[in-house]
Design a protein around this motif. Sequence first.
Motif, short mmCIF file in Angstrom:
data_model
loop_
_atom_site.label_atom_id
_atom_site.label_comp_id
_atom_site.label_asym_id
_atom_site.label_seq_id
_atom_site.Cartn_x
_atom_site.Cartn_y
_atom_site.Cartn_z
N GLY A 135 41.20 24.38 1.01
CA GLY A 135 41.53 25.56 1.78
C GLY A 135 41.27 25.40 3.27
O GLY A 135 41.89 26.07 4.10
N GLN A 136 40.37 24.50 3.64
CA GLN A 136 40.06 24.28 5.05
C GLN A 136 41.26 23.68 5.77
O GLN A 136 41.63 24.11 6.85
CB GLN A 136 38.84 23.35 5.17
CG GLN A 136 37.57 23.94 4.58
CD GLN A 136 37.00 25.04 5.44
OE1 GLN A 136 36.76 24.86 6.62
NE2 GLN A 136 36.81 26.21 4.86
N GLN A 149 33.08 18.27 8.47
CA GLN A 149 32.43 18.72 7.22
C GLN A 149 32.24 17.56 6.26
O GLN A 149 31.24 17.49 5.54
CB GLN A 149 33.29 19.80 6.56
CG GLN A 149 33.35 21.07 7.39
CD GLN A 149 34.16 22.16 6.71
OE1 GLN A 149 33.94 22.47 5.54
NE2 GLN A 149 35.09 22.76 7.43
N SER A 166 24.99 25.20 9.83
CA SER A 166 26.09 26.07 9.42
C SER A 166 25.96 26.51 7.96
O SER A 166 26.84 27.16 7.43
CB SER A 166 27.43 25.39 9.66
OG SER A 166 27.48 24.14 9.04
N ASN A 175 39.00 31.13 3.43
CA ASN A 175 39.19 29.86 4.12
C ASN A 175 38.84 29.91 5.61
O ASN A 175 39.57 29.37 6.43
CB ASN A 175 40.63 29.36 3.96
CG ASN A 175 40.96 29.01 2.52
OD1 ASN A 175 40.06 28.94 1.69
ND2 ASN A 175 42.22 28.80 2.23
N LEU A 176 37.74 30.54 5.93
CA LEU A 176 37.24 30.42 7.30
C LEU A 176 36.75 28.99 7.50
O LEU A 176 36.31 28.34 6.54
CB LEU A 176 36.09 31.41 7.54
CG LEU A 176 36.51 32.88 7.53
CD1 LEU A 176 35.29 33.77 7.74
CD2 LEU A 176 37.56 33.17 8.58
N PHE A 177 36.82 28.49 8.73
CA PHE A 177 36.35 27.13 8.99
C PHE A 177 34.82 27.11 8.91
O PHE A 177 34.14 27.71 9.74
CB PHE A 177 36.81 26.66 10.37
CG PHE A 177 38.30 26.73 10.57
CD1 PHE A 177 39.17 26.21 9.62
CD2 PHE A 177 38.84 27.33 11.69
CE1 PHE A 177 40.55 26.27 9.79
CE2 PHE A 177 40.21 27.40 11.87
CZ PHE A 177 41.07 26.87 10.92
N ASN A 178 34.29 26.41 7.92
CA ASN A 178 32.85 26.46 7.66
C ASN A 178 32.01 25.86 8.77
O ASN A 178 30.85 26.20 8.93
CB ASN A 178 32.54 25.69 6.37
CG ASN A 178 33.15 26.36 5.18
OD1 ASN A 178 33.22 27.59 5.13
ND2 ASN A 178 33.61 25.58 4.22
N ASN A 179 32.60 24.90 9.51
CA ASN A 179 31.80 24.22 10.54
C ASN A 179 31.94 24.88 11.90
O ASN A 179 31.52 24.32 12.89
CB ASN A 179 32.21 22.75 10.63
CG ASN A 179 33.68 22.58 10.98
OD1 ASN A 179 34.51 23.39 10.61
ND2 ASN A 179 33.99 21.54 11.72
N LYS A 180 32.56 26.06 11.94
CA LYS A 180 32.74 26.76 13.20
C LYS A 180 32.11 28.15 13.09
O LYS A 180 32.16 28.76 12.01
CB LYS A 180 34.23 26.92 13.52
CG LYS A 180 34.99 25.61 13.59
CD LYS A 180 34.84 24.97 14.95
CE LYS A 180 35.49 23.62 14.99
NZ LYS A 180 35.03 22.84 16.14
N TYR A 188 27.57 31.52 11.50
CA TYR A 188 28.53 30.74 10.71
C TYR A 188 29.05 31.58 9.54
O TYR A 188 28.34 32.48 9.07
CB TYR A 188 27.87 29.45 10.22
CG TYR A 188 27.70 28.46 11.35
CD1 TYR A 188 28.74 27.60 11.67
CD2 TYR A 188 26.55 28.43 12.13
CE1 TYR A 188 28.63 26.70 12.73
CE2 TYR A 188 26.41 27.54 13.19
CZ TYR A 188 27.46 26.68 13.48
OH TYR A 188 27.36 25.82 14.52
#
Lengths: 236, 256
Positions: free
Chosen positions: A132-133, A155, A232, B87-92, B149
Amino acid sequence: MGNFSAKIAKFIEVLIDRRGYVKVLEGLQNTLIIAVLGLAIGIVIGTLIATVRVLPKYRRSVRVLNGACSVYVDFFRGTPMVAQLLLFYYVMLPLMGLHMSGMNVSIAVFGLNSGAYISEIMRAGIQSVDGGQMEAGRAVGLPFSTTMLKIVIPQAVKNILPTLGNEFIALIKETSVVSFVGAANLYTAFNYIGTNAYEFMVPYLAMAIIYIVIILLISFGIKMMERGLNKSDRRH
Amino acid sequence: MIDVIDLQKSFGDLQVLKGINMTINQGDIVCVIGPSGSGKSTFLRCLNCMEDPTGGQIIFNGVDIADMSVDINIHRRKMGMVFQQFNLFNNKTVLENIMLAPVYVGMKELKKKNPFPSRADKKKIIAEAKVNAMSLLCRIGLEDKANVYPSTLSGGQKQRVAIVRALAMNPEVILFDEPTSALDPEMVGEVLDLMKELAHEGMTMVIVTHEMGFAREVGTRLCFMDEGIIMEENTPAAFFDNPQCPRAIEFLSKVL
Ligand SMILES: Nc1ncnc2c1ncn2[C@@H]1O[C@H](COP(=O)(O)OP(=O)(O)OP(=O)(O)O)[C@@H](O)[C@H]1O
Ligand SMILES: [Mg+2]
């Protein structure tokens, strides 16, 4: 035991009075340079290969590229580092009419070799990132490459950091074989001291201790980095 | 705005979409419902070519974007998409999630005008994107979450951020794939409320949903999909009160 302290005295004499430490420092420096640059080159190569390997395979060009990558990876994972160094130095370079120092050859071969290992590590890392990313990046109109670089690979790297650390440690240990192509390293340094002191027990013991200390320091560094990168994960 | 003409999609031997025709006009709120596996997600994902159609055309502002030779990224920027799993960008951070694409596009346009843009120009683009992102966050009452985050947000908060992330590109249409299906019941309302707001502002939307009440209240058109085709298309009120085809009647009897 008196025997042993005599050996230590002899070792110290060669190490300090006869400037053996210069060799040790040089060897240490080479070991670190080869491992660090090898890792850096390996990360670049490995990331590129891993990216090729996760590309969708409907285009012929991608399949060809993918095949080439898998030959590359199989070769470097399927032969020992010593063989790769020797092939590069004594076969490839003369055939191409080139000359390179043993040190540069070592850096190149370590880079190519770790590229093969890191490509597999990185591929697993990329596959561990939720699909999904990538979709979300593409859905807002970012190209594949940008999404890969800014979203997926960071990631993936976070997920594989411990494994990448192990690869670095493996590289450090492997540097003990670069003397095969005439590059100075910790082994050649302590061998030199042993030859001059007429005894090898203490020098080789000291060499092992230096390796252990370096590797413990690196493991500690990796742990710190992991902690930093985990910011994060659930924290305000 | 979007003309879907005889859209087909197969995965290997499995034909999922068997020729779909649809016209989506400015301001339309098209709700797509239908049983599981009928191809609703596939249809939605074909609209912005997340899945490449294997047949037919999708004419978006006069361009057939199903044609593989068009630069799809340019068109996707005008078609927002909201996913079931956020689906948010996890690293942002939340703010970076919203700013990423606008800044990317801004920088790209800047470089087109001037290959070596000044630092001040770059800063200006970032600053503008930030102001816009913050005002979007204020709109959904999450301005205090700008620098956290996504993993720290609740599901409802995540989905609202995902919606404003899409809004940040000033899209002409937003595609929603079951935006509330992954949410705990108490969070469904806040997301639907935001979508209603967008609807009242005239945003064009295509929404795959299981929220029949919402579809009836907000939709301007309702499409019932089954077996890879649109079996019935009507206003929501007419459809729910008086479904025509037997499959729709059967489906409604199960879900209502
Ligand atoms: N990437 C894929 N590869 C192969 N088959 C797929 C793929 N994506 C979807 N399908 C198949 O296509 C059919 C339609 O799937 P789709 O996700 O569009 O259904 P849906 O109507 O959205 O269902 P749901 O309500 O469960 O989300 C299913 O049979 C599914 O297995
Ligand atoms: Mg679906």
